[in-house]
Design an enzyme around this catalytic site. Structure first.
Site, PDB file in Angstrom:
ATOM      1  N   THR A   1       0.857  -1.188   0.000  1.00  0.00           N
ATOM      2  CA  THR A   1       0.000   0.000   0.000  1.00  0.00           C
ATOM      3  C   THR A   1       0.888   1.231   0.000  1.00  0.00           C
ATOM      4  O   THR A   1       1.619   1.468   0.964  1.00  0.00           O
ATOM      5  CB  THR A   1      -0.915   0.001   1.237  1.00  0.00           C
TER       6      THR A   1
ATOM      7  N   LYS B   1      -6.748   1.809  -3.547  1.00  0.00           N
ATOM      8  CA  LYS B   1      -6.443   1.149  -2.274  1.00  0.00           C
ATOM      9  C   LYS B   1      -6.539   2.130  -1.111  1.00  0.00           C
ATOM     10  O   LYS B   1      -7.095   1.811  -0.047  1.00  0.00           O
ATOM     11  CB  LYS B   1      -5.053   0.519  -2.324  1.00  0.00           C
TER      12      LYS B   1
END
Length: 223
Positions: free
Chosen positions: A84, A160
Site C-alpha cells: 500500500t 487502495k
C-alpha cells in the site's frame, strides 16, 4: 503478508526472494525458493520483480538506491509493487522505471495474511496494459479477483487508499457505537449480533466488529 504471497507464487514459478531482515523467508527454501543475498541478486535475470514493502520510504530505498531494483532489472522487466503506497510514490517510481525502459505496475492487495495464504486476495492493478497482462498468471495464484484500475500505477494506489479510508471510517463508527451501547450496559456481543445480522453483514464489520466485541468497554470507550 509477503511470505504468504510468496508461498503461493512458488507453486508454479521459479522464485528468488530477498528480505531486508536477515533470516526471514528461510522457511520458503523447502518449497524450492532461493534466497538472494541482495536486492540485485533477487533481480538478476528476472522478468518480474515483486515488492511487498511496509511504506513508501522502504520501497524507495530498495527500488531507487544504488544497486536497487531500478539499477538491477533488465530493460523490459516489470516492477510489480503490491504494498500500500502513496500516489506520488507510484508516480515517481513509474517515471524512474520508464527512464530505464522498464515497466511499473502497482497492484495493492485487499485482505489479511490468512486470505493471502488461501490465494483469495483482491488485487487492484494499475499500469501499462501489456505489463498488467503479463502479471495476470501471478495474480491468479494470489487472488480470487483482479480489479483493473487503468493504465497508470497511481490509479491503483488511489483505489487502495480510498478503500482504506472507507474501512477506517467503518472502524471509527463501530468504536463509537460500541461505546454508546456500553454506557447502557448492553453486552458488546449482543450489539455485534444485531449489527452483522442486519444492515452491516460485510466482512469489515464482521471481522473488526468481532474484535471489538471481545474488548471490555467502560463509559469512555475501550479500556
Amino acid at each position: 503478508m509477503g511470505l504468504a504471497m510468496a508461498s503461493r507464487i512458488a507453486v508454479e514459478f521459479d522464485l528468488v526472494v530477498f528480505n531486508r531482515t536477515l533470516g526471514r523467508g528461510a522457511e520458503l527454501v523447502q518449497s524450492g525458493v532461493r534466497i538472494a543475498a541482495s536486492v540485485a541478486g533477487a533481480c538478476e535475470g528476472r522478468d518480474v520483480v515483486i515488492t511487498m514493502m511496509a511504506d513508501d520510504a522502504a520501497l524507495a530505498q530498495v527500488a531507487l538506491a544504488p544497486a536497487g531494483i531500478r539499477d538491477s532489472m533488465k530493460p523490459g522487466a516489470i516492477h510489480l509493487a503490491m504494498g500500500t503506497h502513496g500516489v506520488s510514490a507510484m508516480q515517481e517510481l513509474a517515471a524512474a522505471h520508464r527512464d530505464r525502459e522498464q515497466a511499473m505496475v502497482a497492484a495493492p492487495v485487499l485482505g489479511r495474511p490468512d486470505v493471502a495464504a488461501a490465494g483469495q486476495l483482491g488485487i487492484v492493478a494499475g499500469g501499462p496494459p501489456d505489463a498488467v497482462r503479463r502479471c495476470e498468471p501471478l495474480f491468479a495464484l494470489m487472488g480470487s479477483r483482479t480489479f483493473h484500475a487503468g493504465p497508470e500505477p497511481a490509479s491503483a494506489s488511489a483505489v487502495k487508499l480510498a478503500n482504506n479510508f472507507v474501512l477506517g471510517c467503518a472502524i471509527e463508527a463501530m468504536s463509537e457505537a460500541f461505546s454508546l451501547v456500553g454506557k447502557y450496559d448492553v453486552p458488546a456481543r449482543l450489539f455485534y449480533d444485531v449489527m452483522v445480522d442486519g444492515l452491516f453483514s460485510a466482512p469489515a464489520y464482521r471481522v473488526y466488529g468481532d474484535i471489538m466485541a471481545e474488548e471490555k468497554y467502560d463509559h469512555a470507550g475501550f479500556t
